[in-house]
Scaffold this motif. Structure first.
Motif, PDB file in Angstrom:
ATOM      1  N   VAL A  97      47.697  -6.418  45.173  1.00  0.00           N
ATOM      2  CA  VAL A  97      47.814  -7.723  44.499  1.00  0.00           C
ATOM      3  C   VAL A  97      48.763  -7.619  43.314  1.00  0.00           C
ATOM      4  O   VAL A  97      49.620  -8.486  43.114  1.00  0.00           O
ATOM      5  N   LEU A  98      48.638  -6.559  42.520  1.00  0.00           N
ATOM      6  CA  LEU A  98      49.524  -6.396  41.362  1.00  0.00           C
ATOM      7  C   LEU A  98      50.973  -6.167  41.780  1.00  0.00           C
ATOM      8  O   LEU A  98      51.894  -6.672  41.134  1.00  0.00           O
ATOM      9  N   LEU A  99      51.171  -5.416  42.860  1.00  0.00           N
ATOM     10  CA  LEU A  99      52.546  -5.259  43.367  1.00  0.00           C
ATOM     11  C   LEU A  99      53.093  -6.589  43.878  1.00  0.00           C
ATOM     12  O   LEU A  99      54.282  -6.877  43.720  1.00  0.00           O
ATOM     13  N   SER A 126      57.160  -2.450  39.139  1.00  0.00           N
ATOM     14  CA  SER A 126      56.383  -1.749  40.168  1.00  0.00           C
ATOM     15  C   SER A 126      55.657  -0.549  39.564  1.00  0.00           C
ATOM     16  O   SER A 126      54.499  -0.290  39.887  1.00  0.00           O
ATOM     17  N   THR A 127      56.332   0.176  38.688  1.00  0.00           N
ATOM     18  CA  THR A 127      55.700   1.315  38.016  1.00  0.00           C
ATOM     19  C   THR A 127      54.560   0.858  37.117  1.00  0.00           C
ATOM     20  O   THR A 127      53.502   1.493  37.083  1.00  0.00           O
ATOM     21  N   VAL A 128      54.737  -0.241  36.419  1.00  0.00           N
ATOM     22  CA  VAL A 128      53.663  -0.781  35.586  1.00  0.00           C
ATOM     23  C   VAL A 128      52.478  -1.184  36.457  1.00  0.00           C
ATOM     24  O   VAL A 128      51.325  -0.908  36.120  1.00  0.00           O
ATOM     25  N   ALA A 129      52.738  -1.809  37.602  1.00  0.00           N
ATOM     26  CA  ALA A 129      51.645  -2.228  38.493  1.00  0.00           C
ATOM     27  C   ALA A 129      50.856  -1.024  39.000  1.00  0.00           C
ATOM     28  O   ALA A 129      49.620  -1.045  39.038  1.00  0.00           O
ATOM     29  N   ILE A 130      51.540   0.046  39.359  1.00  0.00           N
ATOM     30  CA  ILE A 130      50.852   1.248  39.854  1.00  0.00           C
ATOM     31  C   ILE A 130      50.079   1.927  38.726  1.00  0.00           C
ATOM     32  O   ILE A 130      48.935   2.344  38.905  1.00  0.00           O
ATOM     33  N   ALA A 131      50.691   2.041  37.551  1.00  0.00           N
ATOM     34  CA  ALA A 131      50.005   2.671  36.417  1.00  0.00           C
ATOM     35  C   ALA A 131      48.779   1.870  35.981  1.00  0.00           C
ATOM     36  O   ALA A 131      47.730   2.439  35.666  1.00  0.00           O
ATOM     37  N   VAL A 132      48.888   0.558  36.008  1.00  0.00           N
ATOM     38  CA  VAL A 132      47.752  -0.291  35.643  1.00  0.00           C
ATOM     39  C   VAL A 132      46.646  -0.170  36.684  1.00  0.00           C
ATOM     40  O   VAL A 132      45.461  -0.117  36.343  1.00  0.00           O
ATOM     41  N   THR A 133      47.019  -0.100  37.940  1.00  0.00           N
ATOM     42  CA  THR A 133      46.015   0.060  38.998  1.00  0.00           C
ATOM     43  C   THR A 133      45.246   1.354  38.823  1.00  0.00           C
ATOM     44  O   THR A 133      44.015   1.379  38.909  1.00  0.00           O
TER      45      THR A 133
END
Length: 173
Positions: A97-99, A126-133
């Motif tokens: 969802v974040l991606l 994309s990096t922020v979305a993965i790190a936040v996940t």
């Protein structure tokens, strides 16, 4: 303000969601500041040190609002509509969802010259979305078969109704 008071007094936060939220804000803020060092947009300052400082401060102000609007409702929805035992699946769905939100953000907003082009903008979000996940949704420290004490029943152990009973003492009592 309450979060700041809790951090300053070094009292442990009992609420797991609030702890994860604070950690996620710091991870995203540092990621934002480091990205502004690697490819300085110069919208924050005239050199890399100024970019880092202003990106760090703006991340501390901007990410809590953005994450409160996005992450807390997403966490509520995942907990409401998915079983609690499937925390890793919830994290993967949250990451997707974040991606998707990052893709929608990048594709619908024009890339300005200060963003260093479409691909850098896409890579950053994309990096922020993965790190936040990982920092907000991924279940760290869950119970596994290795965490169960020797001789104790595992959490997934369910005796069958027709299984013979084994006496607990040698006398059969």
């Amino acid at each position: 303000m309450l979060i700041f008071v809790r951090i300053c007094t070094l009292r442990p936060l009992k609420n797991r969601t609030m702890r994860r939220f604070i950690i996620t804000v710091f991870v995203a803020t540092v990621l934002h500041a480091v990205a502004c060092i690697l490819a300085p947009p110069f919208e924050f300052g005239h050199n890399r040190a100024q970019c880092f400082f202003f990106a760090f401060v703006s991340g501390l102000f901007g990410f809590p609002v953005m994450f409160a609007v996005v992450l807390l409702p997403l966490q509520w929805g995942l907990r409401r509509f998915m079983p609690h035992k499937m925390q890793r699946v919830q994290a993967i769905v949250a990451g997707l969802v974040l991606l998707g939100l990052a893709a929608a953000w990048v594709f619908t907003h024009p890339t300005l010259p200060i963003h260093h082009g479409f691909y850098f903008h896409w890579l950053f979000w994309s990096t922020v979305a993965i790190a936040v996940t990982i920092s907000f949704f991924w279940p760290f420290g869950g119970t596994s078969r290795l965490d169960v004490a020797p001789g104790a029943a595992s959490p997934s152990f369910r005796p069958t109704p027709n299984a013979p009973r084994i006496p607990s003492s040698p006398t059969g009592g």
